[in-house]
Design a protein around this motif. Sequence first.
Motif, PDB file in Angstrom:
ATOM      1  N   SER A   8      39.966  39.513  31.526  1.00 58.35           N
ATOM      2  CA  SER A   8      39.862  38.577  32.614  1.00 58.35           C
ATOM      3  C   SER A   8      39.365  39.181  33.379  1.00 58.35           C
ATOM      4  CB  SER A   8      41.189  37.687  32.848  1.00 58.35           C
ATOM      5  OG  SER A   8      42.289  38.510  33.649  1.00 58.35           O
ATOM      6  N   SER A  63      37.265  41.446  34.446  1.00 59.30           N
ATOM      7  CA  SER A  63      35.696  41.746  33.722  1.00 59.30           C
ATOM      8  C   SER A  63      34.980  40.666  34.093  1.00 59.30           C
ATOM      9  CB  SER A  63      36.118  42.856  32.608  1.00 59.30           C
ATOM     10  OG  SER A  63      34.062  42.658  32.521  1.00 59.30           O
ATOM     11  N   ILE A  64      35.598  39.112  33.419  1.00 61.72           N
ATOM     12  CA  ILE A  64      35.404  38.409  33.527  1.00 61.72           C
ATOM     13  C   ILE A  64      34.790  37.274  34.429  1.00 61.72           C
ATOM     14  CG2 ILE A  64      35.624  35.890  32.886  1.00 61.72           C
ATOM     15  CD1 ILE A  64      36.306  36.798  29.737  1.00 61.72           C
ATOM     16  N   LYS A 104      34.575  39.028  37.301  1.00 67.03           N
ATOM     17  CA  LYS A 104      33.561  39.887  37.530  1.00 67.03           C
ATOM     18  C   LYS A 104      32.006  39.768  38.144  1.00 67.03           C
ATOM     19  CE  LYS A 104      35.643  44.033  39.070  1.00 67.03           C
ATOM     20  NZ  LYS A 104      35.704  45.154  38.495  1.00 67.03           N
ATOM     21  N   LEU A 105      31.563  39.219  36.346  1.00 67.60           N
ATOM     22  CA  LEU A 105      30.641  38.556  35.822  1.00 67.60           C
ATOM     23  C   LEU A 105      30.294  37.397  36.659  1.00 67.60           C
ATOM     24  CD1 LEU A 105      30.812  39.154  31.995  1.00 67.60           C
ATOM     25  CD2 LEU A 105      29.169  39.961  34.001  1.00 67.60           C
ATOM     26  N   LYS A 106      31.590  36.599  36.207  1.00 70.34           N
ATOM     27  CA  LYS A 106      31.797  35.408  37.071  1.00 70.34           C
ATOM     28  C   LYS A 106      30.837  34.632  38.314  1.00 70.34           C
ATOM     29  CE  LYS A 106      34.074  31.853  34.986  1.00 70.34           C
ATOM     30  NZ  LYS A 106      35.614  31.264  35.124  1.00 70.34           N
TER      31      LYS A 106
END
Lengths: 179, 838
Positions: free
Chosen positions: B58, B60-61, B63-65
């Motif tokens: 989460s 990682s996600i 951060k991507l967002k």
Amino acid sequence: MNDEELINRIKNKEYGKLTKYLYRYFPVIKKFIIRNSGNKQDAEDVFQDALIIFFNKVNADSFKLTASLDTYLFGISKNLWHDQLRRKSKYGSNVETKFVTEGDASYEEIVEEGLKVQLAIEAVSALGNRCKELLVLFYYRKWNMKEIAEKLGFSSEQIAKNQKYRCIEKAKQIYSSLT
Amino acid sequence: MKFNTEIIDKYVQGQLSESEKKDFDTELANNKNLRKELEIQREIMKGIELYGIRTEISQSISKLKVKKLIRTITLATFAVALLAGGVYILVNGTGKSKKSEVLYQLNEKGESNWSEADKMLKSQLFTIDPKKDTIIETKSGIILQIAANAFLNGLGEAPDELVNLEVKEAMTPSEIIQAGLSTTSNGLLLETGGMFYINARSGEKNLDMDQSKPIMANVPNQTNKDMSLFVGERKKDGQINWINPKPMKKQLATVDVTKLNFYPPNFLDSLEGMGFDVKNKVLTDSVYYSFASQKVCGETAYPAPQPAAQSQPKDSASSIKMVTGVAVEKKDEGNPTPVFNLTSSMSTLKGNISKEPVLDGEKLFKQNCSVCHAAHSNQKLTGPGLLGVEERAPKGDWLLRFTLNSEKVIKSGDKYANKIYKENGKAAMTVYEGQLSEADVKAIFEYIHKVKPPKLPLTKESCIAEINPASIKAIWDPKFNNTIVATKEFEERLQVIFKTCNASLLSLYTQNLNSNLYELDSMAAFVIGGEAKEKFVEFYKRRDGGVDITDEQNASLQRYLKEKKSIYEEAITQAMEKMYKKERELIETASLKESEHVRKFSEDQSKLMFEEIEANMDEAYRQLGKIRPKVAVSVPARSYFRAPLSNPGWYNVDRYVVESTVNRSTLNYTDTLTGKTALIEYTLAKVKVKDYEAYDKLVCYLLTDKLSSFQLMKDSAQVFSERLNQTFGNSIIVVGYKGEKTFYADEKYAKAQEYEFGLTEIDPEVLVRRINQRYNFQGTRNVLDDIDFSIFQQKEKKRLAKIEAREKLRARMFSVVYPCKKYDLGDIDDLSRYDVAK
């Protein structure tokens, strides 16, 4: 990245990097879920759960690959969403026929796995933040007790150790109450 | 052995000794409970592992967002108005209304009996996309809120195709009477607040409504009494009987949340006072949300009320007063202001930026000092680099005295002066006393000071515990339409909340969307003190209700709020940091470029002197009919200018040539033996430029056909002058700069006379081409380089002015956005956020 490399990286526990890599499949999954009466938030949740199950399955000793990994990941996601829909839906079994299971992820297996994973995670997430951090650092990050005691501000290793057992006991209690 | 968690853990980890393990295994074989314990513990271990994985995923996600979000933010303009959701569509109440007739064969029940009223009242038809949330306002102001997928077709599925919504209404007594509508319920007379009919169809087919997603009808409250909703039943005689009364909730009327003003008090006024177009929401948003990048220290307890803001409303306008001083008649220019248009803020502030002393200082420096000194590096030319000279040198008027007459200061035995004299090879500096005034010297140092790389940024994490614009951005979103947030009443409360500087009060309202406002008011009044308390008590007394939303909606909005707030905060912080970093880098590059340019210029100039001496020397010997002795003229050090040769002999000619060249005075030397005369004339040419003052920068080049570079004609009292070496072909080129425009005039065959040039505007590229074509000299390249550099500098100046204007604006707006905090980001005028060293 080919499948073999992907598996190796999963075994190496490079989950953060892999998530970034696998995020490229998210749009497909999102599209699927939105087409099937879900929203973006649902898609995110499902994707996240699917990744956990995916990593967990690949890590299991019994894991054998028979289809490509992305098909597998997609299959897990579909099944998870299917299960959620079935629970929510008034129309019950109506939904079921819409989905065809793909790849290695057999529906029952994934659903069962999903529940198990959820349960285990839940028992841990219900703990206090300090407990969680301690346990994750020790069992997951494999720090030694000395480092942990320093990081979390325990006055000695022994105290940290005792705390760790207390945390596990607490988690066991929660787990038992959930099952 | 006790088989507790510790032992089991060690067993699982494989840390038991041989004998202990044996004991454990034995016990395990016999003890069912232990087996179960062990199993659970293994599950927990698994759980920890999975929990760890989930955290990693989460993180990682998200951060991507954030990354994705940042890409959407335009950095250059830092417009942060982004992610306007496509959820909310306002269909204006301009339904096609047709003649009074029944449009459809069958009514909502699929029957064909229509009442008189059905026939009399005009239908309003709305076409809506059933997949989206829709809000409709009817002609008489009934607001219908329709959730996505609220309609179901015969199969119980939400239809994909467009839906026709038919509405008839009779809201005023005259409409009701005209329509022949009765206002009786089973024979009893009703007092009516209005009547309406609503039906949805897909094509000709009636649609059902999803019972879990009722259409919310907001009927204008005309009587202030408690009203009930009756259901109409068509009777055979064409009349309608009203049955099944249900009390209507007095709900707050919601409006389009984006049309409300959620800015802090005085925010728009202040911006308007500075000459901004406050109707441009993209602009105002970008200013406001840029402050979301300030780190917020968590939501603190209740700070002392601000007397200035609360006791005397007039005082709170003091910040406005301060800025109105600079508000030049900006608005009249009608400058379109797309996105945080800094040109507009620039022109606003222009009056404030003094007519750059930089210019004079720069010119003076280049003419007098740049041959021997670099202005903003430590690079040694003949003299030391002047970066940081003001910090190094003795304080007081030492620099002034030394610059004007270094000889005197050295002779006076001044320690520091003697030290640098020695350090620099005892090369004496030109005496400027009489040539430069004190003001000139000051201007020069101002130039040196100004160009020096700006200081370290002062703060990275200044901590602010007030209402963060990110929280406002999160709620100022169509997602919050149809909640208490999207009401005039909340808007009013928000203004008071802003004045308390208390973020937890904001959360009180935004986290309890399913509560009545008056309940929240009473809680707010309970926790806060001072004048704000009275305000909330006052609000409470109005007993404003709430807006119905389901728990599920509330929960999902809360999730959204939490997530968005932190995402916005992080994204904006990162975007701002990135922007500042980029700007710092640009400044750094420019500064490097500039010092390189100045270094090169100095180098060329010193070469030039040597070349001219060589040329004059040849010319003098030629005129004297002598062969020039093969004694190389030693490259005249700059100190040489003040220490003429005293050796007799051959050097006599040389000496006179050198002296005349250095002083640019005519050489008229008669050889005593031959009686021949060498004459090298230097005669004065002057250039005046029309509208001298109108230019940001004027450069007057003297280009000769003999030398490898140009000379700059000296500018004194707005007249450029220089003595021309009459043995050369001389050309004069004048280039003027006004903003990013270039102007030009030239005289290819310059004579010793006074010129008056009017410059004409010319495209920089054309200018370069023309000079290239007209002047096929070796020094032309350098002229072009210098023009190129000046253009770059003009652009850079404009860019810096923009930054400066923006930071000034931010400094002013800071106290409006965070009324309880003072701006502590340092001296903005100094651009101190930019650090070149780092």
